[in-house]
Design a protein around this motif. Sequence first.
Motif, PDB file in Angstrom:
ATOM      1  N   SER A 117      -4.117  19.119  57.352  1.00 26.60           N
ATOM      2  CA  SER A 117      -5.139  18.375  58.090  1.00 26.60           C
ATOM      3  C   SER A 117      -4.801  18.391  59.576  1.00 26.60           C
ATOM      4  N   GLU A 124      -8.716  12.070  61.175  1.00 27.40           N
ATOM      5  CA  GLU A 124      -8.088  13.199  60.512  1.00 27.40           C
ATOM      6  C   GLU A 124      -9.125  13.939  59.676  1.00 27.40           C
ATOM      7  N   GLN A 126      -9.839  17.879  57.301  1.00 26.15           N
ATOM      8  CA  GLN A 126      -9.270  19.064  56.664  1.00 26.15           C
ATOM      9  C   GLN A 126      -9.186  20.193  57.691  1.00 26.15           C
TER      10      GLN A 126
END
Length: 157
Positions: A117, A124, A126
């Motif tokens: 991430s 945050e 991916q």
Amino acid sequence: MVQFSPVPAFLLAAVIALPIQPAMAETSVSIEVVREVETEEGERELQPVETAVPGEPLIYRIELENTDPVPATSIGLSLPLDESLAIDPETVSSETDIGVVFSADGGENFAEFSELSVEEGGTERQAQPTDLTHMRIEIEEIAAESTIAVEYDAVVR
């Protein structure tokens, strides 16, 4: 347009700076950028790339050769990824079992791509292939006097 030398300078620096371990067996590394072309006979052939244009698909091929009469074990190779390319982390493959982890923070932290991430705007998310900065390849063993190859797909940005 992106120009490639026979061994891209950014990868050569990584290979020289991070030797394969352990040094029990004499092992060499070569890296080439190739493109897949179809021959007149309709077969797949890989040809070296000297220049490439945005959007062009390429294949990175890393060959590791063990020239000693004993197996090379616990091989690790860390490579910075070229900012002018977007690699497809799902395509990293070899004819032998390998472990592959990636970094999106300049090589400070590594994880499997699906678990990686990045922080963006205080949240945050991916990691995407365009976020990747480094790749680490781990190989358990290269048999005595043999060669293995690791390949992955990339596209010129």
